[in-house]
Design an enzyme around this catalytic site. Structure first.
Site, PDB file in Angstrom:
ATOM      1  N   LYS A 279       0.830  -1.217   0.000  1.00 30.69           N
ATOM      2  CA  LYS A 279       0.000   0.000   0.000  1.00 30.69           C
ATOM      3  C   LYS A 279       0.861   1.262   0.000  1.00 30.69           C
ATOM      4  CE  LYS A 279      -4.539  -1.428   1.261  1.00 30.69           C
ATOM      5  NZ  LYS A 279      -5.764  -1.131   1.999  1.00 30.69           N
TER       6      LYS A 279
ATOM      7  N   LYS B  63     -11.511  -7.041  -7.356  1.00 28.10           N
ATOM      8  CA  LYS B  63     -12.450  -5.920  -7.324  1.00 28.10           C
ATOM      9  C   LYS B  63     -11.792  -4.620  -7.755  1.00 28.10           C
ATOM     10  CE  LYS B  63     -12.191  -5.732  -2.248  1.00 28.10           C
ATOM     11  NZ  LYS B  63     -12.939  -5.780  -1.002  1.00 28.10           N
TER      12      LYS B  63
ATOM     13  N   LYS C 184      -6.617 -14.189 -10.716  1.00 30.04           N
ATOM     14  CA  LYS C 184      -7.837 -14.210  -9.909  1.00 30.04           C
ATOM     15  C   LYS C 184      -8.677 -12.965 -10.209  1.00 30.04           C
ATOM     16  CE  LYS C 184      -8.530 -13.712  -5.137  1.00 30.04           C
ATOM     17  NZ  LYS C 184      -8.074 -13.803  -3.774  1.00 30.04           N
TER      18      LYS C 184
END
Length: 332
Positions: A114, A199, A196
């Site tokens: 992050k 989102k 995968k």
């Protein structure tokens, strides 16, 4: 002594959930509520480590609560609440900070990832995220935590902190253990079937969201990448795209993959992709309708979250008071 069946899980109300999140997490939560004493949090405090639009955060918090219930989470069977409605999360986090080392936090994979993604906002919350997560879990004396492999490191830190505190002040926290969920089918990206479904995928056609309307769902499946050749058979090595679509179809219709293969024998990719899209859209329609109904009944939804926060606070405050007493805070 009664067996501890407490289970804790939290989901951030940020990005929309994909059908992969539904199968891997939300659907499992519904099944777990029949076996465990479940605490399900909407983790809005975790969400603000990255800048959020305030109005959107409020709207998405309500939408996620409604989605949980629409998917089958029963507020009578589980404790469904919003993290910021229970102040004990932040209060315990502060105490646990004094049992956590800076080096441990700097080594966390998520902090490093992050920090790279949000280089203009490397805040203390981003670093402290795992300690808040430890507080979340330990407040409820949770013995079980459903985790994916990407959360394993966070659970290990929570276990370390719990043991550290217990060793210093006598047993106080249940040391949690992970439940590694049986994933019925791993749902992959529709445009890059080797990855995968995510989102946060950049290509809008890569992921199918639980909020997508029928036309959007079918359009995305029509555009899904298949493979060379025309045979519809399950072969993840050589036919990743077709295999992914067969998995999706099987899991959304309740059929086996081999039954799905037989059903599409001799058909072309066009008909196959349309059938998969329709199967998914058919399954999502009642969930979406129920979510919309719940969101239009603000009094009911707020009532569920208020009761959930009261039930969560009752357990959380018992733990917090025990911790405060042990560390020597003067209580009145």
């Amino acid at each position: 002594m009664e067996e501890n069946r407490n289970l804790y899980s939290a989901v951030q109300p940020t990005n929309n959930l994909t059908i992969g999140n539904y199968l891997g997490a939300v659907k499992n939560f519904v099944e777990l509520q029949n076996e465990y004493d479940c605490y399900y949090a909407i983790a809005n405090q975790h969400a603000i480590t990255v800048r959020q639009n305030p109005a959107e955060l409020r709207q998405k918090t309500a939408a996620l609560a409604a989605l949980y219930i629409a998917c089958g989470a029963d507020p009578e069977k589980c404790v469904l609440y919003v993290q910021s409605h229970v102040p004990a999360h932040s209060q315990l986090c502060w105490v646990l900070n004094t049992f956590t080392y800076v080096g441990e936090m700097e080594r966390m994979t998520q902090f490093k990832d992050k920090s790279r993604k949000h280089a203009d906002n490397i805040n203390m919350g981003l670093m402290d995220y795992p300690v808040l997560m430890a507080a979340d879990i330990l407040l409820y004396q949770a013995r079980y935590v459903p985790v994916g492999l990407d959360q394993k490191q966070h659970l290990e830190i929570a276990r370390d902190i719990a043991q550290r505190f217990n060793n210093a002040y006598s047993p106080t926290f249940t040391v949690p253990e992970g439940i590694y969920m049986k994933v019925g089918a791993k749902i992959n990206d529709l445009q890059e079937p080797s990855k995968k479904m995510s989102k946060s995928a950049e290509n809008p056609n890569s992921s199918v969201f639980l909020t997508d309307d029928r036309d959007t769902v079918i359009r995305k499946f029509k555009r899904a990448v298949t493979d060379s050749g025309s045979e519809i058979k399950y072969d993840p090595e050589n036919k990743a795209g077709v295999s992914n679509l067969l998995s999706v179809y099987a899991v959304f219709t309740g059929k086996t993959v081999s039954e799905a293969e037989k059903e599409f024998e001799g058909l072309g990719y066009g008909e196959f992709k349309l059938a998969v899209g329709e199967a998914v859209a058919d399954k999502l329609a009642p969930i979406q309708a129920e979510q919309a109904r719940l969101l239009s009944d603000k009094a009911y939804l707020d009532g569920v979250l208020k009761t959930g926060a009261e039930r969560a606070s009752y357990t959380a405050n018992k733990t917090l008071n025990k911790v405060y007493k042990k560390i020597g805070f003067y209580q009145i």
